[in-house]
Design an enzyme around this catalytic site. Sequence first.
Site, PDB file in Angstrom:
ATOM      1  N   GLY A   3      66.302  41.732  11.419  1.00  0.00           N
ATOM      2  CA  GLY A   3      65.748  42.081  12.724  1.00  0.00           C
ATOM      3  C   GLY A   3      66.168  43.431  13.267  1.00  0.00           C
ATOM      4  N   ASN A  27      64.405  46.112  13.071  1.00  0.00           N
ATOM      5  CA  ASN A  27      63.209  46.662  13.726  1.00  0.00           C
ATOM      6  C   ASN A  27      62.980  45.996  15.078  1.00  0.00           C
ATOM      7  OD1 ASN A  27      61.545  48.745  12.105  1.00  0.00           O
ATOM      8  ND2 ASN A  27      62.255  47.283  10.552  1.00  0.00           N
ATOM      9  N   LEU A  46      57.919  38.283   6.311  1.00  0.00           N
ATOM     10  CA  LEU A  46      57.558  38.292   4.896  1.00  0.00           C
ATOM     11  C   LEU A  46      56.714  37.080   4.521  1.00  0.00           C
ATOM     12  CD1 LEU A  46      60.954  39.642   3.517  1.00  0.00           C
ATOM     13  CD2 LEU A  46      58.949  40.901   4.339  1.00  0.00           C
ATOM     14  N   ASN A  55      51.871  45.992  11.626  1.00  0.00           N
ATOM     15  CA  ASN A  55      52.925  45.716  10.645  1.00  0.00           C
ATOM     16  C   ASN A  55      53.673  47.007  10.335  1.00  0.00           C
ATOM     17  OD1 ASN A  55      54.311  44.259   8.498  1.00  0.00           O
ATOM     18  ND2 ASN A  55      53.011  45.374   7.049  1.00  0.00           N
ATOM     19  N   HIS A  81      55.721  48.793   7.315  1.00  0.00           N
ATOM     20  CA  HIS A  81      55.935  48.662   5.869  1.00  0.00           C
ATOM     21  C   HIS A  81      56.802  49.840   5.397  1.00  0.00           C
ATOM     22  CE1 HIS A  81      55.188  47.329   1.797  1.00  0.00           C
ATOM     23  NE2 HIS A  81      55.029  48.603   1.483  1.00  0.00           N
ATOM     24  N   ASP A  89      48.667  44.798   3.382  1.00  0.00           N
ATOM     25  CA  ASP A  89      48.981  46.220   3.623  1.00  0.00           C
ATOM     26  C   ASP A  89      47.743  47.123   3.524  1.00  0.00           C
ATOM     27  OD1 ASP A  89      51.655  45.412   3.807  1.00  0.00           O
ATOM     28  OD2 ASP A  89      52.028  45.786   1.692  1.00  0.00           O
TER      29      ASP A  89
END
Length: 198
Positions: free
Chosen positions: A12, A14, A91, A108, A110, A151
């Site tokens: 976590g 982010n 994920l 998202n 990435h 993605d």
Amino acid sequence: MLRVGVLVSGGGTNLQAIIDAIAAGKITNAEIEVVISNKKDAYALERAKNNNIEAVCVSPKDYENRDDFNKALMDTIDGYNLDLIVLAGFLVVLPAELTRKYARKIINIHPSLIPSFCGDGFYGLKVHEEALKRGVKVTGATVHFVDEGTDTGPIIFQKAVEVQDGDTPEVLQKRVMEQAEWIILPKAINDIANGIIK
Ligand code: GAR
């Protein structure tokens, strides 16, 4: 106020960057309504609780099959009336029903410059292992809208990060987080919250 839900699976960092950016006024007009994890022991859930944010776990282990898990995840998300869903190291491949229902409302982060090192099987440290294996000299991170693919949705921001001699996947991962992820993810949320990105 943009009602934000953050979906997580791990440490976590982010999520923490988003919490810190809100506290510092770098993200305005947004609040985190809930943090949802698919893993009970995700440290991200502790970060949420430490910041008085509702923390919920929806684990596939508690359901008989994938469909039941997907439904529980959908029902949980629907319960918060969210304007934006942020996948911050989540994920789990989202069910198509969810990506359709929340089209252009899911973003998202990435850890590569998409379309490099992305898609099925590319997540977390694995991304950096592959980048180092291929000998790339520049990598980075991407924030993008989520569609039904993995993605593949429209790109919002990318930030490049240099690979250095002697990098291990762990060292590279940390640099990409510090120099790219923790910057472009809060910026994307702020820009969406303030109508700069539509
Ligand atoms: C981050 O590096 C994020 O970019 C990555 O997982 C990590 C989660 O770290 N996401 C993916 O690989 C998605 N395909 P965090 O839990 O400390 O934020």
